[in-house]
Scaffold this motif. Sequence first.
Motif, PDB file in Angstrom:
ATOM      1  N   THR A  13       0.317  25.585 -15.652  1.00  0.00           N
ATOM      2  CA  THR A  13      -0.237  26.482 -14.635  1.00  0.00           C
ATOM      3  C   THR A  13      -1.008  27.667 -15.229  1.00  0.00           C
ATOM      4  N   LEU A  14      -1.121  27.715 -16.546  1.00  0.00           N
ATOM      5  CA  LEU A  14      -1.768  28.822 -17.264  1.00  0.00           C
ATOM      6  C   LEU A  14      -1.083  30.153 -16.971  1.00  0.00           C
ATOM      7  N   ALA A  15       0.233  30.111 -16.864  1.00  0.00           N
ATOM      8  CA  ALA A  15       0.998  31.332 -16.619  1.00  0.00           C
ATOM      9  C   ALA A  15       1.209  32.094 -17.918  1.00  0.00           C
ATOM     10  N   THR A  16       0.949  33.374 -17.877  1.00  0.00           N
ATOM     11  CA  THR A  16       1.176  34.243 -19.019  1.00  0.00           C
ATOM     12  C   THR A  16       2.623  34.700 -19.048  1.00  0.00           C
ATOM     13  N   GLU A  17       3.161  34.996 -17.860  1.00  0.00           N
ATOM     14  CA  GLU A  17       4.530  35.482 -17.740  1.00  0.00           C
ATOM     15  C   GLU A  17       5.237  34.816 -16.569  1.00  0.00           C
ATOM     16  N   LEU A  18       6.549  34.667 -16.698  1.00  0.00           N
ATOM     17  CA  LEU A  18       7.400  34.209 -15.606  1.00  0.00           C
ATOM     18  C   LEU A  18       8.400  35.312 -15.307  1.00  0.00           C
ATOM     19  N   SER A  19       8.641  35.549 -14.029  1.00  0.00           N
ATOM     20  CA  SER A  19       9.672  36.505 -13.626  1.00  0.00           C
ATOM     21  C   SER A  19      10.421  35.899 -12.437  1.00  0.00           C
ATOM     22  N   TRP A  20      11.428  36.599 -11.942  1.00  0.00           N
ATOM     23  CA  TRP A  20      12.305  36.064 -10.907  1.00  0.00           C
ATOM     24  C   TRP A  20      12.369  36.999  -9.702  1.00  0.00           C
ATOM     25  N   ALA A  21      12.389  36.420  -8.502  1.00  0.00           N
ATOM     26  CA  ALA A  21      12.519  37.186  -7.257  1.00  0.00           C
ATOM     27  C   ALA A  21      12.966  36.219  -6.154  1.00  0.00           C
ATOM     28  N   GLU A  22      12.935  36.680  -4.925  1.00  0.00           N
ATOM     29  CA  GLU A  22      13.393  35.851  -3.804  1.00  0.00           C
ATOM     30  C   GLU A  22      12.360  34.823  -3.366  1.00  0.00           C
ATOM     31  N   THR A  23      11.080  35.103  -3.597  1.00  0.00           N
ATOM     32  CA  THR A  23      10.037  34.174  -3.153  1.00  0.00           C
ATOM     33  C   THR A  23       9.108  33.812  -4.300  1.00  0.00           C
ATOM     34  N   LEU A  24       8.577  32.606  -4.244  1.00  0.00           N
ATOM     35  CA  LEU A  24       7.610  32.124  -5.227  1.00  0.00           C
ATOM     36  C   LEU A  24       6.277  32.811  -4.968  1.00  0.00           C
ATOM     37  N   SER A  25       5.694  33.399  -6.004  1.00  0.00           N
ATOM     38  CA  SER A  25       4.404  34.059  -5.842  1.00  0.00           C
ATOM     39  C   SER A  25       3.685  34.107  -7.184  1.00  0.00           C
ATOM     40  N   LEU A  26       2.421  34.522  -7.139  1.00  0.00           N
ATOM     41  CA  LEU A  26       1.666  34.694  -8.372  1.00  0.00           C
ATOM     42  C   LEU A  26       0.723  35.861  -8.228  1.00  0.00           C
TER      43      LEU A  26
END
Length: 70
Positions: free
Chosen positions: A46-59
């Motif tokens: 997905t060409l993601a630089t960073e992953l983080s965590w929360a209640e909903t999927l977003s970018l």
Amino acid sequence: ARELVRQIQMLRKEAGCRIDERINVTLTDEHKTLSGELLAWVKHQTLATELSWAETLSLERSSKVSEKTS
């Protein structure tokens, strides 16, 4: 993990991201069970630089500029 990549790609499309644009992805807690190897694969796909965590999927679009070699 494939379904997650599909969902992120749909979010990329909805956000109007360029095909080569880097993003930061926020995953839901249900994805915390994915192995480090699968998370690395998701970032790559997905060409993601960073992953983080929360209640909903977003970018969001990454502020980091990708370096290209000549």
